[in-house]
Design a protein around this motif. Structure first.
Motif, PDB file in Angstrom:
ATOM      1  N   GLU A 166      53.603  43.635  43.353  1.00 38.89           N
ATOM      2  CA  GLU A 166      53.260  43.334  42.163  1.00 38.89           C
ATOM      3  C   GLU A 166      51.880  42.601  42.190  1.00 38.89           C
ATOM      4  O   GLU A 166      51.092  42.806  41.195  1.00 38.89           O
ATOM      5  N   LYS A 167      51.656  41.837  43.067  1.00 42.05           N
ATOM      6  CA  LYS A 167      50.379  41.288  43.285  1.00 42.05           C
ATOM      7  C   LYS A 167      49.187  42.238  43.629  1.00 42.05           C
ATOM      8  O   LYS A 167      48.126  41.960  43.375  1.00 42.05           O
ATOM      9  N   ASP A 168      49.537  43.442  44.116  1.00 33.41           N
ATOM     10  CA  ASP A 168      48.618  44.352  44.510  1.00 33.41           C
ATOM     11  C   ASP A 168      48.314  45.111  42.797  1.00 33.41           C
ATOM     12  O   ASP A 168      47.127  45.554  42.937  1.00 33.41           O
ATOM     13  N   LYS A 169      49.052  45.122  42.226  1.00 32.39           N
ATOM     14  CA  LYS A 169      49.000  45.750  40.629  1.00 32.39           C
ATOM     15  C   LYS A 169      47.561  44.986  40.089  1.00 32.39           C
ATOM     16  O   LYS A 169      47.109  45.424  39.391  1.00 32.39           O
ATOM     17  N   LYS A 170      47.720  43.665  40.213  1.00 31.15           N
ATOM     18  CA  LYS A 170      46.784  42.698  39.847  1.00 31.15           C
ATOM     19  C   LYS A 170      45.269  43.076  40.302  1.00 31.15           C
ATOM     20  O   LYS A 170      44.552  43.096  39.323  1.00 31.15           O
ATOM     21  N   GLU A 171      45.359  43.306  41.468  1.00 31.82           N
ATOM     22  CA  GLU A 171      44.014  43.585  42.127  1.00 31.82           C
ATOM     23  C   GLU A 171      43.429  45.006  41.657  1.00 31.82           C
ATOM     24  O   GLU A 171      42.294  45.423  41.471  1.00 31.82           O
ATOM     25  N   LYS A 173      44.060  46.135  39.135  1.00 37.56           N
ATOM     26  CA  LYS A 173      43.338  46.152  37.590  1.00 37.56           C
ATOM     27  C   LYS A 173      42.049  45.798  37.681  1.00 37.56           C
ATOM     28  O   LYS A 173      41.150  46.251  36.798  1.00 37.56           O
ATOM     29  N   LYS A 174      41.683  44.862  38.614  1.00 34.66           N
ATOM     30  CA  LYS A 174      40.362  44.209  38.508  1.00 34.66           C
ATOM     31  C   LYS A 174      39.506  45.443  39.118  1.00 34.66           C
ATOM     32  O   LYS A 174      38.172  45.616  38.482  1.00 34.66           O
ATOM     33  N   GLU A 276      44.108  37.651  47.996  1.00 33.00           N
ATOM     34  CA  GLU A 276      45.267  37.648  47.204  1.00 33.00           C
ATOM     35  C   GLU A 276      45.762  36.182  46.749  1.00 33.00           C
ATOM     36  O   GLU A 276      45.523  35.312  47.281  1.00 33.00           O
ATOM     37  N   ASP A 277      45.812  36.293  45.500  1.00 31.47           N
ATOM     38  CA  ASP A 277      46.311  34.894  44.814  1.00 31.47           C
ATOM     39  C   ASP A 277      47.667  34.403  45.198  1.00 31.47           C
ATOM     40  O   ASP A 277      48.665  35.195  45.703  1.00 31.47           O
TER      41      ASP A 277
END
Length: 277
Positions: A166-171, A173-174, A276-277
């Motif tokens: 899921e955290k990969d998905k945020k990156e 999008k950036k 990574e947040d």
């Protein structure tokens, strides 16, 4: 306006990376902050009781003069590329590079760091050496690393390595936002090893969610991860490879020892390290 911090020692590697920094600043509409650091030698004042202070002053003055002389050369590069409208500011700081870099990121609210390296071997030293924890965890912004052999060219394809978290998905999008500004295509790679824990359902969900985006998802079955990533870079014409900090082990192995000697020239491309947040 976004801000890009560009640490430089005015070497060939740094000058090459400066071109990338200028072009990236144009894309994301950012200003550049040039950071040059230097370390003053430690002297024992008991041996220099009278001119102790003047020694430090002369060193600082010399560094300032050198800094002042180099700035016009960089501005000339900007003018030559018709990018002299980009705002360029300066920071001259004494002390440790990483310490000053982290402070500058925080104080100037920097959005990106762009830096050059003399070769792929420096990457592993930079990310696996004693500064690993301070750089990766301390500089909480994306870092674009540019090898000296990676001459600037228009970015048409951005590679993105993922593990479908899921955290990969945020990156992702950036990265897609940046890609839209350069009209570039994003190619996402997942190397599916024999012990993979990513389901086909998850992969299909990602493909459905990003169906309207200019991204291609590649799932390549292989237990030879670094060879697969190398083939991905070479045969998919990747201009910039993007990786996330949790995947730096891939990055390290990709440019490691004898293997890097075999492919160093072919994969001399900028690498964007996402925090990574």
């Amino acid at each position: 306006m976004k801000k890009i911090l560009f640490p430089t020692d005015f070497s060939d590697a740094a000058t090459n990376a400066f071109v990338h920094a200028l072009e990236f600043a144009k894309v994301v509409k950012a200003e550049l902050i040039l950071l040059h650091t230097f370390e003053i030698p430690v002297y024992d004042s008991q041996f220099f009781p009278e001119n102790y202070a003047s020694i430090y002053s002369s060193i600082e003055l010399a560094k300032f003069e050198m800094f002042k002389d180099e700035i016009p050369k960089l501005r000339a590069i900007a003018t030559e590329r018709k990018l002299d409208d980009i705002v360029i500011k300066h920071r001259l700081m004494d002390g440790d590079l990483i310490y000053n870099l982290k402070n500058a990121v925080e104080e100037d609210q920097v959005d990106f760091v762009i830096m050059g390296t003399s070769g792929v071997y420096d990457w592993t030293k930079f990310f696996t050496g004693s500064n690993t924890s301070s750089v990766i965890s301390g500089v909480e912004v994306p870092v674009l690393c540019v090898p000296v052999d990676a001459k600037y060219k228009k970015v048409k394809t951005i590679g993105f390595t993922t593990r479908y978290r899921e955290k990969d998905k945020k990156e992702l999008k950036k990265i897609l936002k940046i890609a839209k500004k350069t009209d570039a295509k994003v190619k996402s790679l997942y190397v599916k090893t024999s012990n993979s824990d990513v389901s086909d359902t998850t992969i299909k969900e990602w493909e459905k969610e990003f169906a309207n985006e200019n991204v291609e998802f590649l799932v390549l079955p292989s237990d030879d991860v670094k060879e697969t990533i190398t083939d991905f870079i070479l045969y998919k014409d990747i201009d910039i490879l993007t990786t996330i900090t949790h995947k730096r082990s891939f990055f390290e192995s990709l440019f490691d020892s004898s293997f890097s000697k075999k492919i160093s020239k072919e994969v001399s491309i900028p690498v964007l390290i996402m925090h990574e947040d």
